[in-house]
Design a protein around this motif. Structure first.
Motif, mmCIF file in Angstrom:
data_model
loop_
_atom_site.group_PDB
_atom_site.id
_atom_site.type_symbol
_atom_site.label_atom_id
_atom_site.label_comp_id
_atom_site.label_asym_id
_atom_site.label_seq_id
_atom_site.Cartn_x
_atom_site.Cartn_y
_atom_site.Cartn_z
ATOM 1 N N VAL A 158 35.897 52.549 33.925
ATOM 2 C CA VAL A 158 35.248 52.836 35.205
ATOM 3 C C VAL A 158 34.564 51.564 35.701
ATOM 4 N N VAL A 159 34.975 51.108 36.867
ATOM 5 C CA VAL A 159 34.374 49.925 37.457
ATOM 6 C C VAL A 159 33.085 50.325 38.166
ATOM 7 N N PRO A 160 31.949 49.732 37.800
ATOM 8 C CA PRO A 160 30.688 50.067 38.468
ATOM 9 C C PRO A 160 30.779 49.808 39.971
ATOM 10 N N PRO A 161 29.968 50.498 40.768
ATOM 11 C CA PRO A 161 30.074 50.368 42.230
ATOM 12 C C PRO A 161 29.663 49.000 42.761
ATOM 13 N N GLU A 162 28.928 48.222 41.985
ATOM 14 C CA GLU A 162 28.500 46.910 42.432
ATOM 15 C C GLU A 162 28.744 45.873 41.333
ATOM 16 N N GLY A 163 28.718 44.611 41.745
ATOM 17 C CA GLY A 163 28.852 43.516 40.789
ATOM 18 C C GLY A 163 30.285 43.041 40.648
ATOM 19 N N ASP A 164 30.428 41.851 40.084
ATOM 20 C CA ASP A 164 31.746 41.263 39.879
ATOM 21 C C ASP A 164 32.478 41.927 38.716
ATOM 22 N N VAL A 165 33.793 41.914 38.817
ATOM 23 C CA VAL A 165 34.662 42.309 37.707
ATOM 24 C C VAL A 165 35.335 41.028 37.209
ATOM 25 N N VAL A 166 34.969 40.596 36.027
ATOM 26 C CA VAL A 166 35.494 39.354 35.483
ATOM 27 C C VAL A 166 36.793 39.639 34.732
ATOM 28 N N VAL A 167 37.818 38.869 35.037
ATOM 29 C CA VAL A 167 39.083 38.966 34.306
ATOM 30 C C VAL A 167 39.249 37.674 33.517
ATOM 31 N N LEU A 168 39.245 37.790 32.198
ATOM 32 C CA LEU A 168 39.306 36.626 31.330
ATOM 33 C C LEU A 168 40.718 36.400 30.819
ATOM 34 N N ALA A 169 41.204 35.180 30.991
ATOM 35 C CA ALA A 169 42.462 34.677 30.429
ATOM 36 C C ALA A 169 43.710 35.416 30.883
ATOM 37 N N PRO A 170 43.810 35.811 32.158
ATOM 38 C CA PRO A 170 45.086 36.356 32.618
ATOM 39 C C PRO A 170 46.115 35.242 32.732
ATOM 40 N N GLN A 171 47.390 35.629 32.718
ATOM 41 C CA GLN A 171 48.457 34.651 32.862
ATOM 42 C C GLN A 171 49.085 34.780 34.239
ATOM 43 N N ALA A 172 49.593 33.675 34.748
ATOM 44 C CA ALA A 172 50.283 33.697 36.031
ATOM 45 C C ALA A 172 51.345 34.794 35.998
ATOM 46 N N GLY A 173 51.338 35.626 37.010
ATOM 47 C CA GLY A 173 52.261 36.754 37.048
ATOM 48 C C GLY A 173 51.614 38.077 36.708
ATOM 49 N N ASP A 174 50.460 38.066 36.049
ATOM 50 C CA ASP A 174 49.739 39.315 35.790
ATOM 51 C C ASP A 174 49.301 39.916 37.126
ATOM 52 N N ASP A 175 49.521 41.204 37.272
ATOM 53 C CA ASP A 175 49.194 41.913 38.511
ATOM 54 C C ASP A 175 47.793 42.518 38.386
ATOM 55 N N LEU A 176 46.864 42.008 39.167
ATOM 56 C CA LEU A 176 45.475 42.481 39.137
ATOM 57 C C LEU A 176 45.149 43.336 40.354
ATOM 58 N N SER A 177 46.164 43.767 41.094
ATOM 59 C CA SER A 177 45.936 44.437 42.372
ATOM 60 C C SER A 177 45.278 45.801 42.236
ATOM 61 N N ALA A 207 28.137 39.737 36.852
ATOM 62 C CA ALA A 207 29.254 40.623 36.537
ATOM 63 C C ALA A 207 28.744 41.917 35.936
ATOM 64 N N THR A 208 29.459 42.998 36.219
ATOM 65 C CA THR A 208 29.088 44.307 35.666
ATOM 66 C C THR A 208 30.227 44.954 34.886
ATOM 67 N N ALA A 209 31.397 44.326 34.870
ATOM 68 C CA ALA A 209 32.532 44.829 34.101
ATOM 69 C C ALA A 209 33.482 43.665 33.852
ATOM 70 N N ALA A 210 34.354 43.839 32.863
ATOM 71 C CA ALA A 210 35.288 42.770 32.527
ATOM 72 C C ALA A 210 36.614 43.346 32.073
ATOM 73 N N VAL A 211 37.674 42.600 32.334
ATOM 74 C CA VAL A 211 39.005 42.853 31.779
ATOM 75 C C VAL A 211 39.378 41.623 30.976
ATOM 76 N N LEU A 212 39.767 41.828 29.734
ATOM 77 C CA LEU A 212 40.057 40.716 28.840
ATOM 78 C C LEU A 212 41.517 40.792 28.410
ATOM 79 N N CYS A 213 42.260 39.741 28.686
ATOM 80 C CA CYS A 213 43.678 39.659 28.337
ATOM 81 C C CYS A 213 43.803 38.944 26.995
ATOM 82 N N LEU A 214 44.201 39.687 25.992
ATOM 83 C CA LEU A 214 44.182 39.149 24.631
ATOM 84 C C LEU A 214 45.170 38.010 24.434
ATOM 85 N N PRO A 215 44.733 36.915 23.824
ATOM 86 C CA PRO A 215 45.659 35.895 23.323
ATOM 87 C C PRO A 215 46.138 36.317 21.939
ATOM 88 N N ARG A 216 47.119 35.619 21.426
ATOM 89 C CA ARG A 216 47.633 35.978 20.105
ATOM 90 C C ARG A 216 46.700 35.521 18.990
#
Length: 328
Positions: A16-35, A67-76
């Protein structure tokens, strides 16, 4: 794909994304769809320059204040994954949601087990498209998870997640050992990493300046610590598109040959083309490559002289001299 799990997590209420604040996306790769995320609130944090440039071109912000939420794209790499979780926690208030997502080959199950063992609260696990996603609740990072520099052979500093973080790789060692003392002038180290080859290059007294070109910001930060010679200039850039301020007399490189996790000889070929473009007509390329890579078909049309100068069962050492320029 990552977008399918992200959409499922949002639709199910697992994330659940909080109603306010940034959503940080860490380490996405080109081509990842964040829409699926609210774009005006999304901030992308990545230290890999091609990915940085990709998301910046798409109009995403690349720094955050609150920031109030984050999405983290796992590296290997596990150590890098834990360091990214610690980074996400440091950006968020206690209890804020962090959606951790990865393909099965990224080891999300192992990361979740470590989080459980550390007492970190988590939500349901979403399995879809050959991967898993789960929500962790931000809090103090467990001891040992925060990225910390390490000392390796030769006194070099490295950090989790950089290439060959445990010490110099075999290919670079072989190449450094055959570099002649006569290298001189303006030189480049394309894909310089944390500076192992750069130190060997700068040991040649005829070198007047050295461009260290590296796409991984963490690795380049390590290189700044490892290389204090005033002849060195550091460039956070994609080497395949880098244009020097003036042509090089020599290029030394151990180019990557993986795009993401898949072998991609074209990446190394792009490094070779970049070296060719940047060299003087009298310039020389010194290259190490895995023996199975088909680089001869790239080198032969671009250089008047191409020769093997050593190696072992796994690696070739190549000297290519006098770039061929197309006639207009």
């Amino acid at each position: 794909m990552r977008s399918a799990r992200l959409e499922m997590a949002l639709e199910s209420g697992a994330f659940v994304v909080p109603p306010e604040g940034d959503v940080v996306v860490l380490a996405p790769q080109a081509g990842d769809d964040l829409s699926a995320l609210p774009k005006l609130r999304v901030v992308v944090l990545t230290g890999f320059k091609p990915d940085y440039d990709h998301f910046q071109r798409l109009g995403y912000r690349m720094d955050t204040a609150r920031a109030t939420a984050a999405v983290l794209c796992l590296p290997r790499a596990k150590a890098e994954a834990l360091a990214l979780i610690a980074q996400a926690f440091s950006l968020l208030p206690a209890g804020a949601p962090v959606l951790v997502d990865g393909q099965k080959t990224d080891g999300p199950e192992a990361v979740l087990k470590l989080a459980c063992a550390a007492g970190i609260a988590h939500g349901e696990v979403i399995s879809k498209a050959h991967g898993k996603a789960f929500v962790l609740r931000a809090g103090p990072a467990p001891a040992g998870w925060t990225a910390a520099p390490r000392r390796v052979a030769g006194g070099f500093v490295t950090r989790p997640g950089v290439f060959s973080a445990d010490g110099p790789d075999r290919g670079s060692e072989l190449l450094a050992a055959v570099l002649p003392d006569k290298i001189k002038g303006h030189v480049a180290d394309l894909g310089a990493g944390w500076g192992y080859l750069a130190r060997a290059i700068l040991a040649r007294q005829g070198v007047t300046s050295l461009d260290l070109v590296e796409a991984d910001r963490e690795a380049l930060d390590c290189a700044r610590e490892n290389i204090t010679d005033p002849r060195a200039q550091f460039h956070w850039a994609d080497a395949t598109g880098f244009k020097p301020a003036r042509p090089w007399d020599a290029v030394v490189m151990n180019p990557p040959f993986h795009t993401s996790r898949a072998a991609d000889p074209e990446l190394g070929a792009a490094f070779i083309r970049a070296a060719h473009r940047g060299l003087l007509p009298t310039g020389t390329l010194w290259l190490v490559a895995n023996r199975h890579l088909p680089y001869d078909r790239i080198l032969t049309p671009l250089f008047r002289s191409v020769e093997d100068i050593g190696g072992d069962a796994a690696f070739r050492l190549i000297r290519a001299a006098n770039p061929i320029r197309a006639r207009l």
